[in-house]
Structures are given as structure tokens and as C-alpha cells.
Design an enzyme around this catalytic site. Sequence first.
Site, PDB file in Angstrom:
ATOM      1  N   GLY A 103       0.840  -1.269   0.009  1.00 37.11           N
ATOM      2  CA  GLY A 103      -0.053   0.056  -0.012  1.00 37.11           C
ATOM      3  C   GLY A 103       1.013   1.251  -0.171  1.00 37.11           C
ATOM      4  O   GLY A 103       0.347   2.293  -0.307  1.00 37.11           O
ATOM      5  N   ASP A 104       2.080   1.129   0.269  1.00 32.93           N
ATOM      6  CA  ASP A 104       2.885   2.291   0.308  1.00 32.93           C
ATOM      7  C   ASP A 104       4.348   1.717   0.220  1.00 32.93           C
ATOM      8  O   ASP A 104       5.318   1.976   1.029  1.00 32.93           O
ATOM      9  CB  ASP A 104       2.937   3.169   1.482  1.00 32.93           C
ATOM     10  CG  ASP A 104       3.726   4.506   1.514  1.00 32.93           C
ATOM     11  OD1 ASP A 104       4.320   4.571   0.472  1.00 32.93           O
ATOM     12  OD2 ASP A 104       3.729   5.280   2.327  1.00 32.93           O
ATOM     13  N   ALA A 105       4.561   0.981  -1.007  1.00 30.53           N
ATOM     14  CA  ALA A 105       5.791   0.303  -1.058  1.00 30.53           C
ATOM     15  C   ALA A 105       7.083   1.070  -1.578  1.00 30.53           C
ATOM     16  O   ALA A 105       7.861   0.759  -2.484  1.00 30.53           O
ATOM     17  CB  ALA A 105       5.688  -0.668  -2.159  1.00 30.53           C
ATOM     18  N   ASN A 138      10.336   2.315   2.967  1.00 36.25           N
ATOM     19  CA  ASN A 138       9.520   1.489   3.940  1.00 36.25           C
ATOM     20  C   ASN A 138      10.082   0.198   3.713  1.00 36.25           C
ATOM     21  O   ASN A 138       9.232  -0.906   4.131  1.00 36.25           O
ATOM     22  CB  ASN A 138       8.043   1.565   3.559  1.00 36.25           C
ATOM     23  CG  ASN A 138       7.302   2.989   4.001  1.00 36.25           C
ATOM     24  OD1 ASN A 138       7.862   3.636   4.857  1.00 36.25           O
ATOM     25  ND2 ASN A 138       6.332   3.498   3.071  1.00 36.25           N
TER      26      ASN A 138
END
Length: 268
Positions: free
Chosen positions: A193-195, A199
Site C-alpha cells: 500500500g506504500d511500497a 518503507n
Amino acid sequence: MSRPVTAGIPIGPVDVPEVVEALAGADTITPVWRNELGGLTFRLEGAVVRYVKWVAAGTPEIDLRGEAERLTWARRWVTVPRVLELGADDAGAWLVTAEVAGRSAVEPRWVAEPVTAAAAIGAGLRRLHDRLPVDRCPFEWSVETRLARADERIAEGQGPADRSSEYRHLNAVQARARIGDPPRIDRLVVCHGDACVPNTLVHDDGGFAAHVDLGSLGVGDRWADLAVAAWSTEWNYGPGYDGILYDAYGVAPDPERIDYYRLLWDMA
């Protein structure tokens, strides 16, 4: 042209929220990240190391309770931080997690070794997609949900100037028309979802270590993650490393899906 990076390691003094000082006690407090919405992450170092994510009250885009639920669910299959505490007061909300091994892929060590880091990001994303069970995931990150968020942003008056340089030539009507016609799903997975690069954590030997910041984790097409993960290598390392990420993941670039999911990311 690359996307302007507005999140990053804080430079200069940072006002530490009172609740973070209280959580730290005698521990050393180090600000380690500020996101695009002003949310802060602190490292608390004492007998053990903890991390605190804090966001000001009235920031609906960041749901720390939802992130805590996703972390707790995902860590049955993959390496992600363990949730220690979750809370909120009139000033804001916070999430405390345990340390996991590895260094962020945007730390100077990995910015200086982007080939190794990009490969670790690709390998780690493939591991996430292969290990998290789609049929047991209670969260979604579907095109339909994200289109609804895009419509909210358009209604709020966000236009081309608020988007990445690659898509500023499109007005809101043109951009909405393009994301309204999604490609056929390639492979449903549980997406990060927020690669983006920050992260992913990387071991000192260059191997993938863990994922963090899973606040948007949910079921979606794998290209929703892949397109943005590869894009973010440009923002953090410069051009030319996206192919390394795709190779490490084990997939050939898909120009249609890459373009679609980057524009959807930009709009939503």
C-alpha cells in the site's frame, strides 16, 4: 523529471510532542522521519529500542489504529514491527512499535549502494506478495476505493500543480478519465500500500529485512505496489534502478499497468 520528495529525515530542530516525551521517559529521543502530512516518527533508545509514530489530531489521511490492525495481522506471515501501544489525545494519535532488524533503504549506506538496495526492495516485495494470503486478508486496497479518494481530492480542488511532474500536463478531467478505465487485474495479492523505498528495511549484508508503514495494506493488483516501488527508486536514488527492482521481483515491466497505477497513486 522526478517527483519532488517532500518526506524525509528531519533536518534541524523538531518539536517533540509531550506524549512522545512521556513515552520515552529517560530514553534518548531521535526524530527519524517526517511524512508529507507532517506526521513524525521517533526512535526511543534505552534498554530496548522502540519507535513512535505520531500524527496531529485532525489528519484523517493517517489511520494509526488501522495500521496497528494491519501490522498485527501481517506479522503472522512476514517480518513487520510488533505493535506495543496505541493511543490518542486532544493533540494527536500515536503508535508504538518494537524495533525490527535492518536499516531503511534511504539511509546513507543504501543511497550509496542503490543497486543492492533496489534488488532488496524487489525481493522483499515479492516475498510479501507471495506470503500474505489473499483469501484470509480482511483489508482491501482496490481501484474502486482509491477512485473514491481521487474524487474527494478533485472535489477539494487539487489540480495539476499538486501532482507529479509526469502527470501535470493532464487536467483533472483528463486524469480522472484515464484512471476510470483500469487495466485487467494481473495478479491479486495483499499489497503493501506504500511500497516506496523508505518503507523497506535492508540487512547489512544487502538482503531484504522487513517492511514498515503498512497503513494502507490490502488486497489489490500487484502492479499497484510494483509501479510505485520502482518509481520511488527514481525519487530516492536517481534514474536507472527500476529494472533492477523488477528483475529481483521476477517480473518484466508492464508499461500499461505501470502508467495506470502511477497516475492512480498520484490522484488518490
